[in-house]
Design a protein around this motif. Structure first.
Motif, PDB file in Angstrom:
ATOM      1  N   MET A 128      15.012  49.536  38.733  1.00 17.05           N
ATOM      2  CA  MET A 128      15.892  48.385  38.567  1.00 17.05           C
ATOM      3  C   MET A 128      15.493  47.679  37.273  1.00 17.05           C
ATOM      4  N   MET A 129      16.270  47.880  36.222  1.00 14.67           N
ATOM      5  CA  MET A 129      15.974  47.279  34.927  1.00 14.67           C
ATOM      6  C   MET A 129      16.355  45.797  34.932  1.00 14.67           C
ATOM      7  N   GLU A 130      15.409  44.943  34.522  1.00 12.89           N
ATOM      8  CA  GLU A 130      15.630  43.497  34.482  1.00 12.89           C
ATOM      9  C   GLU A 130      15.549  43.008  33.039  1.00 12.89           C
ATOM     10  N   PRO A 131      16.149  41.838  32.730  1.00  9.06           N
ATOM     11  CA  PRO A 131      16.025  41.275  31.382  1.00  9.06           C
ATOM     12  C   PRO A 131      14.567  41.051  31.005  1.00  9.06           C
ATOM     13  N   ASP A 132      14.283  41.091  29.696  1.00  5.00           N
ATOM     14  CA  ASP A 132      12.906  40.883  29.250  1.00  5.00           C
ATOM     15  C   ASP A 132      12.571  39.394  29.223  1.00  5.00           C
ATOM     16  N   ASN A 133      11.396  39.055  28.678  1.00  2.03           N
ATOM     17  CA  ASN A 133      10.945  37.663  28.649  1.00  2.03           C
ATOM     18  C   ASN A 133      11.834  36.758  27.817  1.00  2.03           C
ATOM     19  N   ASP A 134      12.616  37.357  26.915  1.00  2.00           N
ATOM     20  CA  ASP A 134      13.562  36.585  26.103  1.00  2.00           C
ATOM     21  C   ASP A 134      14.953  36.589  26.711  1.00  2.00           C
ATOM     22  N   CYS A 135      15.044  37.030  27.967  1.00  2.00           N
ATOM     23  CA  CYS A 135      16.329  37.103  28.678  1.00  2.00           C
ATOM     24  C   CYS A 135      17.312  38.011  27.950  1.00  2.00           C
ATOM     25  N   MET A 136      16.825  39.150  27.482  1.00  2.00           N
ATOM     26  CA  MET A 136      17.665  40.111  26.777  1.00  2.00           C
ATOM     27  C   MET A 136      17.483  41.506  27.348  1.00  2.00           C
ATOM     28  N   VAL A 137      18.458  42.357  27.089  1.00  2.00           N
ATOM     29  CA  VAL A 137      18.390  43.773  27.442  1.00  2.00           C
ATOM     30  C   VAL A 137      18.410  44.556  26.137  1.00  2.00           C
ATOM     31  N   LYS A 138      17.396  45.395  25.918  1.00  2.00           N
ATOM     32  CA  LYS A 138      17.274  46.123  24.654  1.00  2.00           C
ATOM     33  C   LYS A 138      16.783  47.545  24.904  1.00  2.00           C
ATOM     34  N   ALA A 139      17.098  48.428  23.971  1.00  2.00           N
ATOM     35  CA  ALA A 139      16.616  49.813  24.026  1.00  2.00           C
ATOM     36  C   ALA A 139      16.559  50.362  22.616  1.00  2.00           C
ATOM     37  N   ASN A 140      15.717  51.378  22.411  1.00  2.00           N
ATOM     38  CA  ASN A 140      15.601  52.047  21.118  1.00  2.00           C
ATOM     39  C   ASN A 140      15.594  53.556  21.333  1.00  2.00           C
ATOM     40  N   ALA A 141      16.169  54.282  20.370  1.00  2.00           N
ATOM     41  CA  ALA A 141      16.192  55.747  20.414  1.00  2.00           C
ATOM     42  C   ALA A 141      15.252  56.286  19.347  1.00  2.00           C
ATOM     43  N   PHE A 142      14.374  57.228  19.734  1.00  2.00           N
ATOM     44  CA  PHE A 142      13.377  57.787  18.821  1.00  2.00           C
ATOM     45  C   PHE A 142      13.462  59.316  18.807  1.00  2.00           C
ATOM     46  N   VAL A 143      13.230  59.891  17.626  1.00  2.00           N
ATOM     47  CA  VAL A 143      13.118  61.347  17.478  1.00  2.00           C
ATOM     48  C   VAL A 143      11.937  61.635  16.557  1.00  2.00           C
ATOM     49  N   ASN A 144      11.632  62.918  16.351  1.00  2.00           N
ATOM     50  CA  ASN A 144      10.560  63.286  15.436  1.00  2.00           C
ATOM     51  C   ASN A 144      10.938  62.957  13.992  1.00  2.00           C
ATOM     52  N   ILE A 145       9.940  62.656  13.182  1.00  2.00           N
ATOM     53  CA  ILE A 145      10.171  62.394  11.757  1.00  2.00           C
ATOM     54  C   ILE A 145      10.559  63.680  11.042  1.00  2.00           C
ATOM     55  N   THR A 157      21.209  79.074   5.271  1.00  2.00           N
ATOM     56  CA  THR A 157      20.378  77.937   4.867  1.00  2.00           C
ATOM     57  C   THR A 157      19.287  77.672   5.891  1.00  2.00           C
ATOM     58  N   ALA A 158      18.102  77.351   5.394  1.00  2.00           N
ATOM     59  CA  ALA A 158      16.988  76.924   6.247  1.00  2.00           C
ATOM     60  C   ALA A 158      16.194  75.868   5.484  1.00  2.00           C
ATOM     61  N   GLY A 159      15.549  74.984   6.232  1.00  2.00           N
ATOM     62  CA  GLY A 159      14.763  73.936   5.597  1.00  2.00           C
ATOM     63  C   GLY A 159      14.442  72.848   6.594  1.00  2.00           C
ATOM     64  N   PHE A 160      14.366  71.625   6.110  1.00  2.00           N
ATOM     65  CA  PHE A 160      14.016  70.532   7.010  1.00  2.00           C
ATOM     66  C   PHE A 160      14.599  69.211   6.498  1.00  2.00           C
ATOM     67  N   TYR A 161      14.700  68.280   7.442  1.00  2.00           N
ATOM     68  CA  TYR A 161      15.066  66.905   7.146  1.00  2.00           C
ATOM     69  C   TYR A 161      13.884  66.017   7.513  1.00  2.00           C
ATOM     70  N   LEU A 162      13.714  64.926   6.774  1.00  2.00           N
ATOM     71  CA  LEU A 162      12.724  63.897   7.095  1.00  2.00           C
ATOM     72  C   LEU A 162      13.444  62.566   7.243  1.00  2.00           C
ATOM     73  N   GLY A 163      13.075  61.812   8.267  1.00  2.00           N
ATOM     74  CA  GLY A 163      13.727  60.524   8.470  1.00  2.00           C
ATOM     75  C   GLY A 163      12.881  59.590   9.308  1.00  2.00           C
ATOM     76  N   ASN A 164      13.340  58.359   9.452  1.00  2.00           N
ATOM     77  CA  ASN A 164      12.647  57.386  10.288  1.00  2.00           C
ATOM     78  C   ASN A 164      12.653  57.844  11.742  1.00  2.00           C
ATOM     79  N   ARG A 165      11.596  57.485  12.447  1.00  2.00           N
ATOM     80  CA  ARG A 165      11.489  57.890  13.845  1.00  2.00           C
ATOM     81  C   ARG A 165      12.572  57.219  14.703  1.00  2.00           C
ATOM     82  N   ARG A 166      12.862  55.957  14.440  1.00  2.00           N
ATOM     83  CA  ARG A 166      13.897  55.266  15.224  1.00  2.00           C
ATOM     84  C   ARG A 166      15.264  55.523  14.606  1.00  2.00           C
ATOM     85  N   ILE A 167      16.191  56.053  15.397  1.00  2.00           N
ATOM     86  CA  ILE A 167      17.515  56.397  14.883  1.00  2.00           C
ATOM     87  C   ILE A 167      18.629  55.568  15.525  1.00  2.00           C
ATOM     88  N   GLY A 168      18.284  54.612  16.368  1.00  2.00           N
ATOM     89  CA  GLY A 168      19.322  53.799  16.985  1.00  2.00           C
ATOM     90  C   GLY A 168      18.727  52.723  17.872  1.00  2.00           C
TER      91      GLY A 168
END
Length: 321
Positions: A223-240, A142-153
């Motif tokens: 040294m990671m510090e809380p953001d302006n909303d006093c929160m810690v956040k991250a996002n994971a991105f890959v190719n579409i 099998t060969a081909g491709f998948y398409l999806g949203n850039r943000r996966i987590g």
């Protein structure tokens, strides 16, 4: 992606009505629908032969949301975090500063770590070509491709961490005011009473943050510090766009239902490079930071070594016609 799937199925149906036979071969002469589950989540696809040994397959995969916990340890400034207090009792910088913040603002830092909820999610459209070049036609490449949203987590701090993060944010703001020799210490318009001896203690201990590693270009600590909303956040991105290669086996039949059979798929989805893990302050842990600490560092080591996503699915396929 649903529209793409609908269009593809419609084209296959039109082909079935218009070009069922070419020469001595019958193509597009049956349609299979499959439902499955595996590492890509729930799987739905339809397939139809377009040549003697070639089959086109299209569908959707859906990864249901699930959550797991990660923990970030906080640190004050640099050097040893253990100290001896004024009474000669061993303690930590964090415990001493927690008591001081209770004295200054009425709240203390409850923990010297931050619990974060990680939440991966992934919905994808796929277009694959199966080829059966072997004598045993049950085996396919099998060969081909998948398409999806850039943000996966995404990842975000847990609700019960908010009091600690608010106090950490206030402390770092106080530290900045003291470092800049501001006579009036304020936080978001609120004036804070901070005696000279507390100023000296805060200044000597440095900012509070999560020691994530070192910046690749400068070697400085991140040294990671809380953001302006006093929160810690991250996002994971890959190719579409995500190429795919793999193989499968479809030789397991269900005797009681002749049109039903069991299919196994195995392969690799290529992200097109290492996934980007971007913190709320814009720092990309995958590309900007080295020697990332803790659980996140262990996950990144795996991702960086294997910039692919393994596919292992089991499906039930039913022949519609």
């Amino acid at each position: 992606m649903k529209k793409i799937l609908y269009i593809t199925i419609s084209l296959l149906a039109i082909c079935k009505l218009s070009f069922a036979k070419i020469g001595n071969y019958e193509y597009l002469n049956h349609l299979d629908v499959s439902l499955g589950i595996g590492t890509t989540g729930f799987d739905l696809d339809v397939s139809m032969p377009v040549w003697d040994i070639v089959k086109v397959r299209t569908g959707l995969t859906y990864m249901p949301k699930f959550k797991y916990k990660m923990r970030f340890g906080m640190q004050m400034g640099e050097g040893d975090q253990k100290i001896i207090d004024e009474n000669g009792i061993p303690t930590s910088k964090f415990s001493r500063l927690s008591g001081l913040m209770k004295q200054i603002v009425g709240y203390d830092m409850q923990d010297n770590y931050i619990d974060v909820t990680a939440e991966p999610f992934m919905t994808q459209y796929k277009l694959l070509v199966d080829v059966t070049p072997f004598k045993n036609r049950n085996w396919q490449l099998t060969a081909g491709f998948y398409l999806g949203n850039r943000r996966i987590g995404k990842a975000y701090n847990r609700t019960y961490e908010m009091p600690t993060l608010v106090v950490v944010s206030m402390y770092n703001s106080i530290y900045k005011n003291i470092e800049e020799n501001n006579p009036m210490i304020s936080y978001r318009g609120i004036t804070i009473n901070c005696p000279d001896y507390i100023r000296q203690i805060i200044l000597s201990n440095g900012k509070i943050g999560v020691d994530m590693g070192e910046f690749r270009q400068t070697g400085e600590r991140y040294m990671m510090e809380p953001d302006n909303d006093c929160m810690v956040k991250a996002n994971a991105f890959v190719n579409i766009f995500r190429p795919y290669i793999g193989f499968g086996y479809s030789g397991v039949t269900i005797p009681q239902v002749p049109k039903l059979k069991l299919i196994f798929d195995c392969g690799l989805i290529f992200w097109g490079g290492r996934p980007d893990i971007v913190m709320h302050d814009g720092v990309n842990l995958s590309k900007d930071v080295r020697n990332v600490r803790g659980q996140v560092g262990r996950y990144l080591d795996i991702i960086n070594k294997f910039p692919v996503y393994p596919v292992l699915n089991i499906k039930l396929s039913y022949n519609i016609f």
